[in-house]
Write an enzyme that holds these catalytic residues in place. Structure first.
Site, PDB file in Angstrom:
ATOM      1  CE  LYS A 291      -1.919   1.386   3.808  1.00  0.00           C
ATOM      2  NZ  LYS A 291      -2.770   1.472   5.019  1.00  0.00           N
TER       3      LYS A 291
ATOM      4  CG  ASP B 100      -6.907   3.896   1.752  1.00  0.00           C
ATOM      5  OD1 ASP B 100      -7.940   3.497   1.182  1.00  0.00           O
ATOM      6  OD2 ASP B 100      -6.573   5.091   1.755  1.00  0.00           O
TER       7      ASP B 100
END
Length: 215
Positions: free
Chosen positions: A136, A155
């Site tokens: 991420k 996320d």
């Protein structure tokens, strides 16, 4: 596909398209900034895990203003990280990042990342070499430097919306590397379906949850 949710996404995109285009332009321009500024963008993403993005950027800004991001030790840096979680570890990671991105006693993150042509290979390198970053965060770095056309920043905001859209069946409690790539591919397919580029789609979904476009 949840048609109602999809229509809402398209409506948001149409409403904030100028703001999104401006943000994407800013990301692409970031790659042409100084080595120190590019380093700050990477450092920002080290501070974001389990912390608010605005707090992370505020901390980076303060460190830059005090010249500690480029010269401070972990003990000095940690005093400015009270607004992010895991400040002690992150202070150490920033020092390690600085060492990693230094060649010939100069910060050269752009030069180092430029040696890898492919965006996906850049991400693999970041994942392997930069402590404190998962997929991420590695994706976030690349998006903020203008390489977000084909990657996802998965996320909680993005995952929640992908689930609501029925792009994914459920929100996984933990995301393995394999699962990340699977969800990213599903988001990529949805991006093609709704005709919104991946980097733009990320901002649309973030806006839907947070009510603003931010780093």
């Amino acid at each position: 596909m949840n048609k109602e949710k999809n229509e809402k996404i398209l409506k948001i995109y149409k409403t904030i398209k100028p703001e999104i285009k401006k943000a994407i332009k800013g990301y692409k321009e970031a790659w042409n900034k100084s080595e120190k500024e590019i380093f700050a963008e990477i450092a920002f993403c080290i501070l974001t895990p389990q912390s608010k993005a605005k707090n992370a950027w505020s901390a980076i800004t303060t460190l830059v203003e005090n010249n500690l991001l480029y010269t401070g030790n972990a003990t000095e840096i940690v005093h400015y990280l009270n607004i992010v979680r895991f400040k002690n570890n992150k202070a150490k990671y920033l020092i390690e990042l600085r060492n990693l991105m230094t060649r010939g006693e100069k910060l050269q993150p752009k030069k180092i990342l430029s040696e890898i042509n492919d965006t996906f290979e850049k991400r693999k390198w970041i994942l392997k070499n930069i402590k404190g970053m998962g997929l991420k965060e590695a994706s976030h770095v690349l998006r903020n430097l203008g390489f977000g056309e084909n990657i996802a920043i998965l996320d909680r905001h993005i995952l929640r919306n992908l689930n609501e859209l029925n792009v994914i069946d459920s929100i996984p409690k933990t995301i393995t590397e394999k699962k990340y790539y699977e969800i990213e591919e599903k988001m990529r397919n949805y991006s093609k379906f709704c005709k919104i580029n991946m980097d733009e789609l990320d901002l649309v979904l973030w806006y839907k949850e947070a009510g603003e476009v931010f780093k």
